[in-house]
Motif scaffolding. Structure first.
Motif, PDB file in Angstrom:
ATOM      1  N   GLY A  11      30.258  50.966  32.025  1.00  0.00           N
ATOM      2  CA  GLY A  11      31.114  50.168  31.970  1.00  0.00           C
ATOM      3  C   GLY A  11      30.927  48.849  32.984  1.00  0.00           C
ATOM      4  O   GLY A  11      31.097  47.744  32.347  1.00  0.00           O
ATOM      5  N   LYS A  14      28.357  46.708  31.256  1.00  0.00           N
ATOM      6  CA  LYS A  14      28.921  46.030  30.033  1.00  0.00           C
ATOM      7  C   LYS A  14      29.568  44.667  30.650  1.00  0.00           C
ATOM      8  O   LYS A  14      29.513  43.641  30.234  1.00  0.00           O
ATOM      9  CB  LYS A  14      29.904  46.918  29.189  1.00  0.00           C
ATOM     10  CG  LYS A  14      30.714  46.130  28.226  1.00  0.00           C
ATOM     11  CD  LYS A  14      31.036  47.035  26.845  1.00  0.00           C
ATOM     12  CE  LYS A  14      29.662  47.164  26.093  1.00  0.00           C
ATOM     13  NZ  LYS A  14      29.898  48.043  24.839  1.00  0.00           N
TER      14      LYS A  14
ATOM     15  N   ASP B 134      37.406  52.382  37.622  1.00  0.00           N
ATOM     16  CA  ASP B 134      36.961  52.403  36.088  1.00  0.00           C
ATOM     17  C   ASP B 134      38.114  51.708  35.117  1.00  0.00           C
ATOM     18  O   ASP B 134      37.575  50.867  34.568  1.00  0.00           O
ATOM     19  CB  ASP B 134      36.969  53.792  35.646  1.00  0.00           C
ATOM     20  CG  ASP B 134      35.695  54.386  36.102  1.00  0.00           C
ATOM     21  OD1 ASP B 134      34.983  53.775  36.857  1.00  0.00           O
ATOM     22  OD2 ASP B 134      35.782  55.708  35.754  1.00  0.00           O
ATOM     23  N   GLU B 135      39.421  51.718  35.618  1.00  0.00           N
ATOM     24  CA  GLU B 135      40.277  51.109  34.959  1.00  0.00           C
ATOM     25  C   GLU B 135      40.266  49.577  35.124  1.00  0.00           C
ATOM     26  O   GLU B 135      40.278  48.705  34.054  1.00  0.00           O
ATOM     27  CB  GLU B 135      41.746  51.413  35.509  1.00  0.00           C
ATOM     28  CG  GLU B 135      42.787  50.944  34.411  1.00  0.00           C
ATOM     29  CD  GLU B 135      44.039  51.500  34.696  1.00  0.00           C
ATOM     30  OE1 GLU B 135      45.348  51.060  34.344  1.00  0.00           O
ATOM     31  OE2 GLU B 135      44.224  52.620  35.534  1.00  0.00           O
ATOM     32  N   VAL B 137      37.267  47.986  35.644  1.00  0.00           N
ATOM     33  CA  VAL B 137      36.175  47.642  34.883  1.00  0.00           C
ATOM     34  C   VAL B 137      36.469  47.417  33.514  1.00  0.00           C
ATOM     35  O   VAL B 137      35.983  46.524  32.872  1.00  0.00           O
ATOM     36  CB  VAL B 137      34.931  48.882  35.155  1.00  0.00           C
ATOM     37  CG1 VAL B 137      33.986  48.596  34.218  1.00  0.00           C
ATOM     38  CG2 VAL B 137      34.415  49.060  36.607  1.00  0.00           C
ATOM     39  N   ARG B 138      37.127  48.376  32.822  1.00  0.00           N
ATOM     40  CA  ARG B 138      37.624  48.299  31.470  1.00  0.00           C
ATOM     41  C   ARG B 138      38.460  47.103  31.099  1.00  0.00           C
ATOM     42  O   ARG B 138      38.325  46.309  30.153  1.00  0.00           O
ATOM     43  CB  ARG B 138      38.686  49.406  31.024  1.00  0.00           C
ATOM     44  CG  ARG B 138      37.751  50.563  30.565  1.00  0.00           C
ATOM     45  CD  ARG B 138      38.616  51.828  29.773  1.00  0.00           C
ATOM     46  NE  ARG B 138      39.631  52.343  30.756  1.00  0.00           N
ATOM     47  CZ  ARG B 138      39.510  53.240  31.253  1.00  0.00           C
ATOM     48  NH1 ARG B 138      38.073  53.795  31.830  1.00  0.00           N
ATOM     49  NH2 ARG B 138      40.419  53.591  32.212  1.00  0.00           N
ATOM     50  N   ALA B 139      39.408  46.869  32.324  1.00  0.00           N
ATOM     51  CA  ALA B 139      40.178  45.510  32.078  1.00  0.00           C
ATOM     52  C   ALA B 139      39.221  44.337  31.987  1.00  0.00           C
ATOM     53  O   ALA B 139      39.565  43.421  31.211  1.00  0.00           O
ATOM     54  CB  ALA B 139      41.469  45.545  33.227  1.00  0.00           C
ATOM     55  N   SER B 141      36.303  43.889  31.510  1.00  0.00           N
ATOM     56  CA  SER B 141      35.476  44.091  30.351  1.00  0.00           C
ATOM     57  C   SER B 141      36.172  43.372  29.159  1.00  0.00           C
ATOM     58  O   SER B 141      35.609  42.608  28.423  1.00  0.00           O
ATOM     59  CB  SER B 141      34.856  45.428  30.230  1.00  0.00           C
ATOM     60  OG  SER B 141      33.783  45.467  29.079  1.00  0.00           O
ATOM     61  N   LEU B 142      37.433  43.801  29.053  1.00  0.00           N
ATOM     62  CA  LEU B 142      38.262  43.326  27.619  1.00  0.00           C
ATOM     63  C   LEU B 142      38.460  41.812  27.777  1.00  0.00           C
ATOM     64  O   LEU B 142      38.333  41.246  26.789  1.00  0.00           O
ATOM     65  CB  LEU B 142      39.389  44.095  27.815  1.00  0.00           C
ATOM     66  CG  LEU B 142      39.872  44.901  26.544  1.00  0.00           C
ATOM     67  CD1 LEU B 142      38.871  45.984  25.937  1.00  0.00           C
ATOM     68  CD2 LEU B 142      41.304  45.391  26.430  1.00  0.00           C
ATOM     69  N   GLU B 145      35.479  39.758  27.194  1.00  0.00           N
ATOM     70  CA  GLU B 145      35.316  39.972  25.672  1.00  0.00           C
ATOM     71  C   GLU B 145      36.033  38.731  24.988  1.00  0.00           C
ATOM     72  O   GLU B 145      35.336  38.181  24.174  1.00  0.00           O
ATOM     73  CB  GLU B 145      35.388  41.173  25.143  1.00  0.00           C
ATOM     74  CG  GLU B 145      34.840  41.368  23.650  1.00  0.00           C
ATOM     75  CD  GLU B 145      35.416  42.819  23.135  1.00  0.00           C
ATOM     76  OE1 GLU B 145      36.270  43.202  23.418  1.00  0.00           O
ATOM     77  OE2 GLU B 145      34.869  43.103  21.946  1.00  0.00           O
TER      78      GLU B 145
END
Lengths: 153, 153
Positions: A11, A14, B134-135, B137-139, B141-142, B145
């Motif tokens: 992650g 990315k 991690d959350e 990181v995901r946020a 990343s989104l 994008e």
DNA sequence: TCCATTTTAATGCAGATGCATCTATAATGA
DNA sequence: TCATTATAGATGCATCTGCATTAAAATGGA
């Protein structure tokens, strides 16, 4: 420093890739809009804007360096160009004879006024219109702020 | 296009400023780490990595152009340097006599292997260690994008 | 005070990027 | 087929950036 020996998660990798790419896409778009409109590049705006914020007293190159995160030699030459273009006034610093004090000229102020509408439109086009709600804007803003910090979490 | 005439909100302007700054801070940090370790710059890694992903068949410069979002003349010269350094092999394209096909050489592969541990450590140090869960990181990343997409929302 | 160190700014040189143009080849279509 | 147009890649030139060095002035002890 232990954390520096850790490997990044998928992650994180990315995020890194997207940070580079998103910035490049947005930046080249904005710069292209400025060029199309026939106004100076972003770097000029940055310097002029800092000088405007600094007001009467102006700024020393070394202060610009800290605010814009540019190298000393880049500041030196960027300021050169702005002085040559007549947008910045450069005079010796009264309290430090190594230094100088930079202030906006009238045409410098004018450039700022000319550039802002173009710049603002470009930001909206290449950033604002891509993000969703105000909440997303806040979230992204917060997450990016963390990236700039020097401390780890 | 109506949205392009809208002005950006305060929040959007802040996101723009932080996107530029966060990327600059992270990128200069990573590049500095590469330099300290005595390995080539990021741009080299990007090209070599794309060629590795492409495998046997290699890639044509025009394909690199699309994947790296670099201008044609920059690809041309970047590839030049890599060929001179012996990391990339350049041969005429069998199906298009204007074109060429680029593949990794053995030293090119070696450079990738040498660079990755350094690069990965730098990513963790300058990005991974700054973000929280991690959350997050995901946020992030989104949200990033979305910025890269061409369509508005 | 005097000397070593640090800070501020400029500059020569090499490397990289942007811009416009050029050549060669491919694709299109009358 | 042949002429027009589009695409692939290279290159000359100007600008910009990075790197190392230099000069001048300020700072901080002994």
């Amino acid at each position: 420093m232990v954390a520096s020996r850790e490997l990044p998660s998928e992650g994180v990798i990315k995020v890194w890739a997207r940070l580079l790419r998103a910035q490049r896409v947005a930046l080249t778009g904005v710069e292209a809009d400025l060029k199309t409109a026939g106004v100076p590049p972003l770097a000029w705006y940055d310097v002029l804007f800092e000088l405007k914020k600094a007001g009467e007293g102006g700024l020393r190159p070394v202060e610009l360096e800290g605010r814009l995160l540019l190298e000393q030699h880049n500041i030196s030459r960027l300021v050169d160009r702005l002085v040559v273009a007549g947008h910045v006034h450069r005079r010796p610093c009264p309290t430090d004879r190594r230094g100088q004090v930079l202030t906006l000229t009238e045409t410098g102020r004018k450039i700022l006024r000319t550039m802002w509408p173009v710049y603002a439109g470009a930001i909206q086009r290449h950033v604002g219109s891509k993000i969703g709600t105000d909440e997303d804007v806040r979230a992204l803003s917060l997450l990016l702020e963390r990236l700039m910090s020097t401390r780890e979490r």
